[in-house]
Write a protein that holds these residues in place. Sequence first.
Motif, PDB file in Angstrom:
ATOM      1  N   LEU A  37       0.835  -1.206   0.000  1.00 32.47           N
ATOM      2  CA  LEU A  37       0.000   0.000   0.000  1.00 32.47           C
ATOM      3  C   LEU A  37       0.868   1.254   0.000  1.00 32.47           C
ATOM      4  O   LEU A  37       0.541   2.252  -0.658  1.00 32.47           O
ATOM      5  CB  LEU A  37      -0.926  -0.007   1.215  1.00 32.47           C
ATOM      6  CG  LEU A  37      -2.039  -1.065   1.201  1.00 32.47           C
ATOM      7  CD1 LEU A  37      -2.772  -1.090   2.537  1.00 32.47           C
ATOM      8  CD2 LEU A  37      -3.019  -0.807   0.055  1.00 32.47           C
ATOM      9  N   GLY A  38       1.991   1.189   0.739  1.00 28.49           N
ATOM     10  CA  GLY A  38       2.932   2.312   0.739  1.00 28.49           C
ATOM     11  C   GLY A  38       3.526   2.546  -0.641  1.00 28.49           C
ATOM     12  O   GLY A  38       3.687   3.700  -1.071  1.00 28.49           O
ATOM     13  N   LEU A  39       3.841   1.464  -1.344  1.00 27.72           N
ATOM     14  CA  LEU A  39       4.334   1.588  -2.714  1.00 27.72           C
ATOM     15  C   LEU A  39       3.294   2.264  -3.599  1.00 27.72           C
ATOM     16  O   LEU A  39       3.629   3.118  -4.430  1.00 27.72           O
ATOM     17  CB  LEU A  39       4.679   0.209  -3.280  1.00 27.72           C
ATOM     18  CG  LEU A  39       5.993  -0.430  -2.850  1.00 27.72           C
ATOM     19  CD1 LEU A  39       6.098  -1.851  -3.419  1.00 27.72           C
ATOM     20  CD2 LEU A  39       7.180   0.392  -3.331  1.00 27.72           C
ATOM     21  N   ALA A  40       2.044   1.857  -3.428  1.00 31.65           N
ATOM     22  CA  ALA A  40       0.979   2.440  -4.250  1.00 31.65           C
ATOM     23  C   ALA A  40       0.842   3.947  -3.988  1.00 31.65           C
ATOM     24  O   ALA A  40       0.710   4.751  -4.920  1.00 31.65           O
ATOM     25  CB  ALA A  40      -0.341   1.726  -3.969  1.00 31.65           C
ATOM     26  N   LEU A  41       0.888   4.341  -2.719  1.00 38.26           N
ATOM     27  CA  LEU A  41       0.750   5.755  -2.368  1.00 38.26           C
ATOM     28  C   LEU A  41       1.920   6.570  -2.924  1.00 38.26           C
ATOM     29  O   LEU A  41       1.720   7.624  -3.550  1.00 38.26           O
ATOM     30  CB  LEU A  41       0.678   5.909  -0.848  1.00 38.26           C
ATOM     31  CG  LEU A  41       0.613   7.349  -0.330  1.00 38.26           C
ATOM     32  CD1 LEU A  41      -0.642   8.055  -0.856  1.00 38.26           C
ATOM     33  CD2 LEU A  41       0.640   7.367   1.201  1.00 38.26           C
ATOM     34  N   CYS A  42       3.149   6.078  -2.702  1.00 36.97           N
ATOM     35  CA  CYS A  42       4.328   6.801  -3.198  1.00 36.97           C
ATOM     36  C   CYS A  42       4.325   6.869  -4.727  1.00 36.97           C
ATOM     37  O   CYS A  42       4.754   7.862  -5.318  1.00 36.97           O
ATOM     38  CB  CYS A  42       5.606   6.122  -2.701  1.00 36.97           C
ATOM     39  SG  CYS A  42       5.885   6.297  -0.919  1.00 36.97           S
ATOM     40  N   THR A  43       3.838   5.817  -5.360  1.00 35.78           N
ATOM     41  CA  THR A  43       3.756   5.799  -6.822  1.00 35.78           C
ATOM     42  C   THR A  43       2.784   6.867  -7.324  1.00 35.78           C
ATOM     43  O   THR A  43       3.062   7.576  -8.297  1.00 35.78           O
ATOM     44  CB  THR A  43       3.306   4.408  -7.304  1.00 35.78           C
ATOM     45  OG1 THR A  43       4.296   3.452  -6.936  1.00 35.78           O
ATOM     46  CG2 THR A  43       3.117   4.382  -8.811  1.00 35.78           C
ATOM     47  N   LEU A  44       1.644   6.982  -6.654  1.00 36.46           N
ATOM     48  CA  LEU A  44       0.655   7.986  -7.045  1.00 36.46           C
ATOM     49  C   LEU A  44       1.240   9.391  -6.917  1.00 36.46           C
ATOM     50  O   LEU A  44       1.113  10.218  -7.839  1.00 36.46           O
ATOM     51  CB  LEU A  44      -0.593   7.839  -6.172  1.00 36.46           C
ATOM     52  CG  LEU A  44      -1.724   8.850  -6.423  1.00 36.46           C
ATOM     53  CD1 LEU A  44      -2.287   8.699  -7.832  1.00 36.46           C
ATOM     54  CD2 LEU A  44      -2.834   8.684  -5.388  1.00 36.46           C
ATOM     55  N   VAL A  45       1.899   9.646  -5.789  1.00 35.67           N
ATOM     56  CA  VAL A  45       2.488  10.967  -5.554  1.00 35.67           C
ATOM     57  C   VAL A  45       3.566  11.259  -6.589  1.00 35.67           C
ATOM     58  O   VAL A  45       3.604  12.346  -7.195  1.00 35.67           O
ATOM     59  CB  VAL A  45       3.059  11.048  -4.123  1.00 35.67           C
ATOM     60  CG1 VAL A  45       3.856  12.345  -3.938  1.00 35.67           C
ATOM     61  CG2 VAL A  45       1.936  10.976  -3.095  1.00 35.67           C
ATOM     62  N   ALA A  46       4.463  10.291  -6.792  1.00 34.58           N
ATOM     63  CA  ALA A  46       5.566  10.486  -7.737  1.00 34.58           C
ATOM     64  C   ALA A  46       5.071  10.602  -9.171  1.00 34.58           C
ATOM     65  O   ALA A  46       5.746  11.179 -10.019  1.00 34.58           O
ATOM     66  CB  ALA A  46       6.556   9.321  -7.619  1.00 34.58           C
ATOM     67  N   GLY A  47       3.892  10.062  -9.476  1.00 27.23           N
ATOM     68  CA  GLY A  47       3.355  10.134 -10.830  1.00 27.23           C
ATOM     69  C   GLY A  47       2.673  11.455 -11.150  1.00 27.23           C
ATOM     70  O   GLY A  47       2.781  11.972 -12.266  1.00 27.23           O
ATOM     71  N   VAL A  48       1.976  12.020 -10.172  1.00 26.44           N
ATOM     72  CA  VAL A  48       1.197  13.245 -10.421  1.00 26.44           C
ATOM     73  C   VAL A  48       2.067  14.500 -10.350  1.00 26.44           C
ATOM     74  O   VAL A  48       1.905  15.447 -11.147  1.00 26.44           O
ATOM     75  CB  VAL A  48       0.030  13.337  -9.412  1.00 26.44           C
ATOM     76  CG1 VAL A  48      -0.633  14.705  -9.481  1.00 26.44           C
ATOM     77  CG2 VAL A  48      -0.983  12.237  -9.677  1.00 26.44           C
ATOM     78  N   LEU A  49       2.988  14.525  -9.403  1.00 24.51           N
ATOM     79  CA  LEU A  49       3.702  15.777  -9.115  1.00 24.51           C
ATOM     80  C   LEU A  49       4.579  16.313 -10.241  1.00 24.51           C
ATOM     81  O   LEU A  49       4.733  17.534 -10.357  1.00 24.51           O
ATOM     82  CB  LEU A  49       4.530  15.612  -7.833  1.00 24.51           C
ATOM     83  CG  LEU A  49       3.709  15.499  -6.542  1.00 24.51           C
ATOM     84  CD1 LEU A  49       4.623  15.465  -5.328  1.00 24.51           C
ATOM     85  CD2 LEU A  49       2.722  16.671  -6.415  1.00 24.51           C
ATOM     86  N   PRO A  50       5.219  15.482 -11.107  1.00 25.87           N
ATOM     87  CA  PRO A  50       6.037  16.081 -12.174  1.00 25.87           C
ATOM     88  C   PRO A  50       5.245  17.028 -13.080  1.00 25.87           C
ATOM     89  O   PRO A  50       5.742  18.100 -13.469  1.00 25.87           O
ATOM     90  CB  PRO A  50       6.552  14.856 -12.948  1.00 25.87           C
ATOM     91  CG  PRO A  50       6.606  13.778 -11.930  1.00 25.87           C
ATOM     92  CD  PRO A  50       5.417  14.015 -11.061  1.00 25.87           C
ATOM     93  N   ALA A  51       4.019  16.646 -13.442  1.00 25.62           N
ATOM     94  CA  ALA A  51       3.210  17.513 -14.290  1.00 25.62           C
ATOM     95  C   ALA A  51       2.826  18.796 -13.543  1.00 25.62           C
ATOM     96  O   ALA A  51       2.806  19.897 -14.113  1.00 25.62           O
ATOM     97  CB  ALA A  51       1.953  16.776 -14.751  1.00 25.62           C
ATOM     98  N   VAL A  52       2.527  18.651 -12.243  1.00 24.76           N
ATOM     99  CA  VAL A  52       2.198  19.826 -11.425  1.00 24.76           C
ATOM    100  C   VAL A  52       3.400  20.767 -11.361  1.00 24.76           C
ATOM    101  O   VAL A  52       3.265  21.993 -11.474  1.00 24.76           O
ATOM    102  CB  VAL A  52       1.767  19.386 -10.005  1.00 24.76           C
ATOM    103  CG1 VAL A  52       1.525  20.619  -9.119  1.00 24.76           C
ATOM    104  CG2 VAL A  52       0.510  18.526 -10.078  1.00 24.76           C
TER     105      VAL A  52
END
Length: 613
Positions: A37-52
């Motif tokens: 679950l931690g991997l999933a959360l960190c993956t979501l954060v790391a995926g969205v933030l570059p575009a932001v």
Amino acid sequence: MPYSPSSASPFNRFFSVFRYSRRALFLVWETSRWMMLGLALCTLVAGVLPAVAAYVGQLIVDGVLAAMESYEAARQPDVWVTLMPVLGLVALEGAIIALMALAQRGLSAQQSLLRALLGQKVNVMILEKAGTLSLSQFEDSELYDQLTRARREASTRPLALVNKTFGLLQNAISLGSFAFLLVQFSPWALLILVVGALPVFFSEAKFSGDAFRLFRWRSPQTRMQMYLETVLAREDSIKEVKLFGLESRFLQRYRDIFHQLYGEDRRLTLRRESWGFVLGLLGTLTFYAAYGWVVVETVIGALTLGQMTMYLMVFKQGQSALSASLTAVSGMYEDNLYLSNLYEYLEQPTEADAGHVTQGAVQGDGLRFEQVSFAYPGGHDVLHDISLHIPPGSSLALVGENGSGKTTLIKLLTRLYRPTRGRILLDGSDLNDWDTQTLRARVGVIFQDFVRYQLSVGENLGVGDIAAFDDQQRWQQAAKDGLADGFIARMPDGYHTQLGRWFKNGQELSGGQWQKIALSRAYMRKEADILVLDEPTAAMDAAAEADVFARFRDHSRDKMTILISHRFSTVRSADHIIVIDQGRIIERGTHDTLMETNGRYAALFRLQAEGYQ
């Protein structure tokens, strides 16, 4: 179902391999749900933030330009009032970058911890499976190849596959964010992005399949390398290697195998990297074509400087994300191929152990072989129509040349093998119907090739009865019965002395002392009423042998005993003697009756007796 090439289309074969991804994800989920679950959360954060971050970067550039214009237009400007919105955006971008770094660190930490946990779990699965396989399966070279492949690669592949899956998810999220920004510039920009990345993807997928097929094909050579390493670096083989001068020959064979495997790896690596470079140039060309397009649009005023900066960053990062996504898919394809090794091994069929009998139908009937034959898979019979009866309190000696089938008969008795024809009865019940644990608790065996465990003296004895593994009183009694207590008492730490040379302060024993340890191990089984000794005194002197058999006769008065020996001085005291030749019983009787018959037994007995005169 293990991976295998088929007549299906390359497209179908490619995607059919991904059936192991779900199993790998479930395996990681079983290993640690919280970390997944931690991997999933960190993956979501790391995926969205570059575009932001890219979007905030555009706002910063445009904000700087607006602040410059405002500063120049004002007669008495308040610089801080002008700069505060821009500095706020800079602080926001700094926070975003820090959060991205935190997410990456979180991914790295959890992947590292999961690697250790998952590697242990998969290795335990491999070893647990080994415990369910039959002896005949272990003697199959094909299974050894499967085991070698599973242990060398498959223990690391599930986590690699999961990491790539989450990496693919992260890049997919980033791509979705980038696509939302790029499509506002032009939908054609998305097409250019995809076209630039696909050639490298197809190249990597093709060479991943080639590498896997090469890996499977050369498993026997890899296993030979491992064997040569063992022979050249183990204390139980190095004495002969040195004595016979085998170092250079075996080392040269080791080198030859390496050079053959290295040559294959080298050719594959050069082709893979060469094609990767050539096809990678297409991606570089598409990026700079898009770069020029964005520059032109900025010069003619269609884009602001901030938008130009954002689109160039988005296109470059999008190209990297797409390339990483396709590389991840290619890597997942390769990981799935290697996972097929693990599941091919784990899905090996095992013999159903449906036995439930704990007490025989005819108590006191003893052990019976009724027209028992045995053949190895795909081979001819090594035992033919063996029939014999051993009632409780009696002893049987098996005599015959090496390879005549004596030890195979013992393996049938202990149900390490199952008869090809005929049946074996214990107390009137078929051996196949007996509960395995109950059956083996009744049998005490010392094989000729017994294991010399690199454990303490007491543990070397305790393995004879796992229920009493740590029972020091049982150790002492078993050692006394096996005549090992004398030399154990002289050892530096007694029953806690480390045996063998693998570990610090280990003590090596003589061949005769090791045999007494193995004999004592058999005596650990207090409930055993079937005792089997396969060449139990081959490394002992005559005096020690006489003591051992005197103690053995006292210990086995009410038990069924089977003795295999080439020393007729020990065989002659058995109640019944069977002579086996090429898997067939050719003579049977007592010592006296066999001598009167004047057949094979009598000839062998006299031949051996002459050697002592």
